[in-house]
Design a protein around this motif. Structure first.
Motif, mmCIF file in Angstrom:
data_model
loop_
_atom_site.group_PDB
_atom_site.id
_atom_site.type_symbol
_atom_site.label_atom_id
_atom_site.label_comp_id
_atom_site.label_asym_id
_atom_site.label_seq_id
_atom_site.Cartn_x
_atom_site.Cartn_y
_atom_site.Cartn_z
ATOM 1 N N ARG A 139 0.841 -1.189 0.000
ATOM 2 C CA ARG A 139 0.000 0.000 0.000
ATOM 3 C C ARG A 139 0.880 1.244 0.000
ATOM 4 N NH1 ARG A 139 -5.320 0.775 -0.816
ATOM 5 N NH2 ARG A 139 -5.828 -0.945 0.604
ATOM 6 N N GLU A 140 0.530 2.197 -0.837
ATOM 7 C CA GLU A 140 1.220 3.480 -0.867
ATOM 8 C C GLU A 140 0.184 4.562 -1.115
ATOM 9 O OE1 GLU A 140 4.685 5.776 -3.395
ATOM 10 O OE2 GLU A 140 4.950 3.653 -2.914
ATOM 11 N N GLY A 157 13.512 -5.706 -10.497
ATOM 12 C CA GLY A 157 13.739 -4.404 -9.900
ATOM 13 C C GLY A 157 12.790 -3.311 -10.352
ATOM 14 N N ARG A 158 12.029 -3.561 -11.390
ATOM 15 C CA ARG A 158 11.075 -2.558 -11.842
ATOM 16 C C ARG A 158 9.937 -2.408 -10.825
ATOM 17 N NH1 ARG A 158 9.383 -4.615 -17.715
ATOM 18 N NH2 ARG A 158 9.567 -6.629 -16.626
ATOM 19 N N THR A 159 9.366 -1.217 -10.761
ATOM 20 C CA THR A 159 8.192 -0.976 -9.931
ATOM 21 C C THR A 159 7.157 -0.221 -10.747
ATOM 22 O OG1 THR A 159 9.055 1.114 -9.057
ATOM 23 C CG2 THR A 159 9.521 -0.887 -7.783
ATOM 24 N N VAL A 160 5.926 -0.368 -10.340
ATOM 25 C CA VAL A 160 4.840 0.317 -11.028
ATOM 26 C C VAL A 160 3.764 0.632 -10.005
ATOM 27 C CG1 VAL A 160 3.683 -1.828 -11.659
ATOM 28 C CG2 VAL A 160 3.256 0.236 -12.997
ATOM 29 N N ALA A 161 3.059 1.744 -10.205
ATOM 30 C CA ALA A 161 2.024 2.181 -9.277
ATOM 31 C C ALA A 161 0.645 1.907 -9.850
ATOM 32 C CB ALA A 161 2.181 3.670 -8.967
ATOM 33 N N ALA A 192 -2.765 -22.297 -4.381
ATOM 34 C CA ALA A 192 -2.818 -20.976 -5.021
ATOM 35 C C ALA A 192 -1.440 -20.333 -5.051
ATOM 36 C CB ALA A 192 -3.793 -20.075 -4.274
ATOM 37 N N ARG A 193 -1.141 -19.663 -6.161
ATOM 38 C CA ARG A 193 0.079 -18.855 -6.242
ATOM 39 C C ARG A 193 -0.222 -17.525 -5.540
ATOM 40 N NH1 ARG A 193 1.059 -20.215 -12.606
ATOM 41 N NH2 ARG A 193 2.559 -21.921 -12.351
ATOM 42 N N SER A 194 0.057 -17.491 -4.267
ATOM 43 C CA SER A 194 -0.487 -16.419 -3.423
ATOM 44 C C SER A 194 0.557 -15.473 -2.853
ATOM 45 C CB SER A 194 -1.257 -17.053 -2.259
ATOM 46 O OG SER A 194 -0.413 -17.911 -1.506
ATOM 47 N N ALA A 195 1.811 -15.549 -3.301
ATOM 48 C CA ALA A 195 2.864 -14.740 -2.683
ATOM 49 C C ALA A 195 2.537 -13.248 -2.711
ATOM 50 C CB ALA A 195 4.200 -15.003 -3.382
ATOM 51 N N VAL A 196 2.035 -12.753 -3.834
ATOM 52 C CA VAL A 196 1.717 -11.322 -3.935
ATOM 53 C C VAL A 196 0.605 -10.958 -2.963
ATOM 54 C CG1 VAL A 196 0.843 -9.519 -5.454
ATOM 55 C CG2 VAL A 196 2.464 -11.201 -6.326
ATOM 56 N N LEU A 197 -0.397 -11.796 -2.876
ATOM 57 C CA LEU A 197 -1.522 -11.514 -1.989
ATOM 58 C C LEU A 197 -1.118 -11.617 -0.523
ATOM 59 C CD1 LEU A 197 -4.158 -13.444 -4.074
ATOM 60 C CD2 LEU A 197 -4.103 -10.979 -3.704
ATOM 61 N N GLU A 198 -0.248 -12.568 -0.207
ATOM 62 C CA GLU A 198 0.216 -12.684 1.170
ATOM 63 C C GLU A 198 1.057 -11.483 1.569
ATOM 64 O OE1 GLU A 198 1.326 -16.656 2.714
ATOM 65 O OE2 GLU A 198 0.993 -17.353 0.656
ATOM 66 N N SER A 199 1.773 -10.882 0.617
ATOM 67 C CA SER A 199 2.543 -9.675 0.921
ATOM 68 C C SER A 199 1.631 -8.503 1.279
ATOM 69 C CB SER A 199 3.441 -9.306 -0.264
ATOM 70 O OG SER A 199 2.689 -8.776 -1.353
ATOM 71 N N LEU A 200 0.367 -8.612 0.905
ATOM 72 C CA LEU A 200 -0.626 -7.577 1.221
ATOM 73 C C LEU A 200 -1.470 -7.951 2.437
ATOM 74 C CD1 LEU A 200 -1.699 -6.960 -2.452
ATOM 75 C CD2 LEU A 200 -0.731 -5.200 -0.951
ATOM 76 N N GLY A 201 -1.135 -9.066 3.079
ATOM 77 C CA GLY A 201 -1.863 -9.484 4.271
ATOM 78 C C GLY A 201 -3.054 -10.366 4.006
ATOM 79 N N LEU A 202 -3.074 -11.026 2.848
ATOM 80 C CA LEU A 202 -4.182 -11.921 2.505
ATOM 81 C C LEU A 202 -3.677 -13.374 2.506
ATOM 82 C CD1 LEU A 202 -5.860 -9.915 -0.368
ATOM 83 C CD2 LEU A 202 -6.958 -10.575 1.771
#
Length: 333
Positions: A85-86, A97-101, A232-242
């Motif tokens: 979250r930002e 290394g790329r980031t996107v908003a 589930a491929r959930s790494a991204v969601l777990e990084s958000l607390g899910l």
């Protein structure tokens, strides 16, 4: 990649591309980040997709990417490793290394089929080793089919696959033997039962030929059915607390998925999901439909956010006009 998008879609399968297509047609700025590892890549064809039955999975994805790009969306290759979250949106980080908003996230990363550890089985996955009769049953109709028992659901699998062939054998493979009632059901349907551990899957090149038992006996089969564990491929969601939660079918845990509402929203505001990451049993057409629902839901949410901001701006402008037009020393009402 340096821009801030209305929506970043993580995963470019049927669910992700369908959501991106709906959002593109709604005139939203959309970026799809795809890791290039579709679950159904081993399969030569996909089925039960009305109007596209028998289409190679890669062909559907290529058409979907072209459609998304045609409506102004962007599709890039890459692996998303986390999101955070930002402010009122999110920052998405890629492995390179790329980031996107993004203002909203739609995560459609799918699942992984965890297969039994039997030599030769994984090499035949999607060809001679199958799991879904609605996906592959017609292609092996009337052939010699084996069911590798991996859970109490294997009994159900044996009876189900009997719909497609009269030559079905259930390999108990260390699981509990059928109950008296189940023996009767299997016998009534003409399903054979082999008690003993399966030690290997035999094949001749690309063609499955049989199942080897611990005794050394090889039972000839044209196809073998297994029930993978769906993760589930959930790494991204777990990084958000899910976190993922266990999913049961017929009283048996069949895998783990990220829960969501029927339209794909999650417990984290602004984060949406669709496809196998939240619905383990979804076939391609169901995943595509879920992506459409999520895309429409996200657009509706953004519309209401923009309306609230517009109302606030209008009120602020009206208040400023009143202040400017008020007589000296008079208080604004």
């Amino acid at each position: 990649m340096g821009e801030r998008y209305d929506v970043v879609v993580v995963g470019g399968g049927a669910a992700g591309l369908s959501g991106a297509l709906a959002l593109g047609r709604a005139r939203r700025s959309v970026l799809v980040v795809d890791g290039g590892e579709p679950r159904n890549a081993p399969a030569a064809e996909m089925h039960n997709y009305l109007g596209r039955d028998g289409t190679p999975p890669g062909e559907l994805l290529a058409a979907g990417r072209a459609e998304v790009v045609g409506y102004g969306g962007e599709v890039v290759s890459g692996e998303v490793v986390s999101a955070a979250r930002e402010g009122d949106g999110f920052t998405v980080s890629l492995a390179d290394g790329r980031t996107v908003a993004a203002r909203r996230l739609l995560v459609t990363t799918g699942l992984v089929d965890d297969l039994p550890d039997v030599p030769g089985l994984r090499e035949q996955w999607g060809h001679g080793v199958l799991h879904c009769p609605y996906c592959h049953g017609w292609e092996v109709r009337d052939q010699a089919i084996g069911i590798l028992a991996t859970s109490p659901m294997s009994m159900h699998q044996a009876l189900m696959w009997r719909q497609w062939s009269a030559d079905v054998t259930l390999f108990v493979h260390g699981q509990a033997e059928p109950t008296d009632e189940e023996w009767e059901q299997l016998a009534a349907r003409g399903v054979s039962v082999v008690v003993g551990e399966v030690t290997a899957v035999e094949s001749d090149g690309d063609r499955l030929t049989g199942v080897r038992l611990a005794s050394g006996q090889v039972v000839a089969r044209d196809a073998l059915v297994v029930a993978p564990t769906f993760t589930a491929r959930s790494a991204v969601l777990e990084s958000l607390g899910l976190p993922v939660e266990p999913v049961e079918a017929m009283g048996t845990v069949v895998g783990h998925a990220v829960p969501s509402t029927p339209v794909g929203s999650t417990d984290v505001p602004g984060v949406w999901v669709a496809g196998n990451v939240t619905d383990l049993m979804a076939q391609v057409i169901g995943a595509a439909a879920a992506g459409l629902k999520a895309g429409a839901g996200i657009n509706g949410e953004l519309i209401m956010e923009e309306t609230r901001l517009a109302v606030a701006a209008r009120r602020a402008a009206s208040s400023a006009e009143i202040q400017v037009g008020a007589p000296a020393g008079a208080g604004a009402r």
